[in-house]
Design a protein around this motif. Structure first.
Motif, PDB file in Angstrom:
ATOM      1  N   SER A 290      -8.185  -7.128  29.872  1.00  0.00           N
ATOM      2  CA  SER A 290      -8.030  -5.714  29.494  1.00  0.00           C
ATOM      3  C   SER A 290      -9.160  -5.200  28.611  1.00  0.00           C
ATOM      4  CB  SER A 290      -6.698  -5.516  28.763  1.00  0.00           C
ATOM      5  OG  SER A 290      -6.690  -6.207  27.521  1.00  0.00           O
ATOM      6  N   LYS A 293     -11.152  -2.603  30.169  1.00  0.00           N
ATOM      7  CA  LYS A 293     -10.367  -1.520  30.765  1.00  0.00           C
ATOM      8  C   LYS A 293      -9.824  -0.538  29.739  1.00  0.00           C
ATOM      9  CE  LYS A 293      -8.842  -4.578  34.518  1.00  0.00           C
ATOM     10  NZ  LYS A 293      -7.678  -5.238  35.167  1.00  0.00           N
ATOM     11  N   ARG A 294     -10.093  -0.779  28.470  1.00  0.00           N
ATOM     12  CA  ARG A 294      -9.557   0.096  27.418  1.00  0.00           C
ATOM     13  C   ARG A 294     -10.435   1.351  27.304  1.00  0.00           C
ATOM     14  NH1 ARG A 294      -5.412  -2.353  24.620  1.00  0.00           N
ATOM     15  NH2 ARG A 294      -5.213  -4.601  24.998  1.00  0.00           N
ATOM     16  N   GLN A 343       1.349  -0.296  30.616  1.00  0.00           N
ATOM     17  CA  GLN A 343       0.051  -0.048  31.237  1.00  0.00           C
ATOM     18  C   GLN A 343      -0.816   0.839  30.341  1.00  0.00           C
ATOM     19  OE1 GLN A 343      -0.382   2.669  34.723  1.00  0.00           O
ATOM     20  NE2 GLN A 343      -1.169   0.841  35.765  1.00  0.00           N
ATOM     21  N   ARG A 347      -4.485  -0.163  28.230  1.00  0.00           N
ATOM     22  CA  ARG A 347      -5.712   0.530  28.628  1.00  0.00           C
ATOM     23  C   ARG A 347      -6.277   1.395  27.504  1.00  0.00           C
ATOM     24  NH1 ARG A 347      -4.596   2.597  34.889  1.00  0.00           N
ATOM     25  NH2 ARG A 347      -4.516   0.504  35.826  1.00  0.00           N
TER      26      ARG A 347
END
Length: 499
Positions: A290, A293-294, A343, A347
């Motif tokens: 992750s 993806k943040r 989710q 993110r």
């Protein structure tokens, strides 16, 4: 020795062999127990597959193998029971004092209450959680709310487990009241509040109150050495004023007086325990995946309108709703809402954690286990285990006034460097294990830290309990009233960059 076989002497050969074996043993010990080979408690988190972290899974196993009852503590009562117990306690403490056997282990006596206060309530939850669609007045699913506040189950399940299966060694269950430092009251106040009819609940509360306050140990200390789990602020509300001397297990203090009356709760007397997180742990693999993806700077999903201190939410929505790279969503119940929140947090760099109806909410702990840096906007908030954990290493604290000043919050969050953010996420990974309830309870888990908070006060909290107990026993009519500690003012927050 010249010209002879160098190791022909049997004694010499034996000595060399012994030395060689000793060196080999030392080498093996170093290999297996060197710092590199020992488990590193600060490594990124991962779930132990042999441990239950799910309330439902753990509860199902617990109810299917109901632990053996050791006795029935129901009292027919007499004042002589109090005097007898007091004499036994004095003998035990005198022996410990003069034999230098005082230790840092906390001895806990767990009351054997009638099933209507314990197992029957757990069975009621288990038999209804699948079918129910009940919501509270603010729209929260009742059974999920009970899970969030199920600290009473996790602590009790660990305390009454066979000692051979327990991993926590800083707290020991004892079976004689005179051996106890503390007394645990295993009454499920939250389940009874939400799943019983109103009058039935109040009646059960009164019965529990009488049952506990009839106990000789309660009357000996006035309840000061008793632990009462009242983790939902509505639970036990109609009678808890009669048990205000006990150590309450709370989600927060709420010194505004909306939930607790002045003098009922204090940091000196009570313990704050974390909510049970709604979301699954983002483990080492998840955190690694992750990281790139943040892309969302700040995320919030939940009820946008709340009462009391939670009114700040509406102001924050007005300030942040149209900002770039910000996600503000109204929360929804059920698995769909849970998946969306999980989710969204995984993110995002920062997760907004404003006050709700109370200063605290489960959202803070959802953010922690998701690897999302909490932005705490709750001026009256008190935090669990703050005598052990430094929350400045994993969270950002912002005052309500600063948060709603136009443009201020986003400017502040964007001022954090990549290095600062990386360090905070590393600390989040280390800290996450402190908020994962489990069975069996794990070292450094929330159950362990709860007892450490007591143990670390062996020269403070427990001695203070004994001081007030003994003082109350010897006061005469003309003595000044027993001292008590009121809630300290909340630590108001001011935002500043990390050094």
């Amino acid at each position: 020795m010249a010209g002879g076989r160098p190791y022909g002497n049997p004694r010499l050969r034996s000595l060399i062999l012994l030395v060689s074996l000793s060196l080999l043993s030392i080498s093996l010990l170093f290999l297996f127990f060197s710092p590199k080979s020992l488990p590193n408690l600060s490594q990124n988190p991962s779930l132990n597959p042999t441990v239950d972290y799910s309330f439902l899974s753990s509860l199902q196993k617990f109810l299917s193998s109901k632990p053996r009852r050791h006795r029935d503590d129901s009292i027919t009562s007499a004042a002589s029971d109090v005097r007898r117990l007091d004499e036994l306690v004095w003998r035990r403490e005198t022996e410990r004092l003069y034999t230098n056997s005082i230790s840092s282990v906390v001895n806990v006596y767990v009351y054997e209450m009638p099933d209507k206060f314990t197992y029957d309530l757990l069975e009621l939850f288990w038999s209804t959680y699948k079918e129910t669609v009940n919501l509270t007045s603010n729209g929260s699913p009742v059974h999920r709310l009970i899970e969030q506040h199920s600290i009473d189950y996790w602590l009790w399940a660990d305390l009454i487990a066979p000692e051979s299966q327990r991993l926590l060694k800083n707290v020991v269950r004892v079976y004689r009241q005179e051996d106890a430092d503390l007394f645990y009251i295993p009454f499920f106040t939250t389940i009874s509040y939400f799943l019983l009819e109103k009058q039935q609940c109040k009646s059960l509360y009164r019965e529990a109150l009488k049952w506990v306050t009839d106990q000789p140990a309660w009357n000996r200390s006035g309840g000061r050495d008793h632990i009462l789990p009242v983790h939902h602020p509505w639970s036990f509300k109609s009678v808890r004023k009669y048990m205000k001397n006990a150590i309450w297990l709370l989600p927060d203090m709420d010194s505004t007086g909306n939930w607790y009356k002045p003098g009922q709760v204090s940091l000196e007397k009570d313990l704050i325990l974390p909510y049970v997180a709604n979301l699954e742990l983002c483990d080492a693999k998840c955190l690694s995946e992750s990281e790139s993806k943040r892309s969302t700077l700040l995320y919030f999903r939940g009820r946008l309108k709340r009462n009391a201190g939670g009114k700040i939410r509406a102001k924050l929505v007005a300030e942040l709703n149209r900002a770039e790279n910000i996600v503000i969503e109204e929360g929804t119940a059920g698995e769909v809402g849970k998946a969306a929140a999980q989710q969204g947090m995984r993110r995002s760099v920062f997760c907004l954690s404003p006050a709700g109806d109370t200063p605290s909410s489960a959202r803070l702990f959802d953010a922690i286990v998701s690897g999302c840096i909490p932005v705490i906007i709750s001026d009256e908030l008190e935090l669990p285990f703050e005598g052990i954990l430094d929350y400045r290493k994993i969270a950002v604290f912002v005052s309500s006034n600063d948060a709603v000043e136009p443009g201020w919050l986003l400017t502040y969050l964007r001022s954090f460097s990549a290095a600062q953010l990386k360090e905070m996420r590393i600390n989040l990974a280390k800290y996450s294990r402190h908020f994962l309830y489990s069975h069996p309870a794990q070292p450094l888990g929330p159950e362990d830290l709860a007892w450490r908070m007591v143990c670390s006060h062996l020269s403070g909290k427990l001695v203070n309990i004994k001081l007030h107990t003994r003082r109350s026993q010897r006061l005469v009519k003309e003595s000044r009233s027993v001292c008590s500690c009121d809630c300290k003012p909340a630590n108001f927050t001011s935002a500043r960059p990390l050094s």
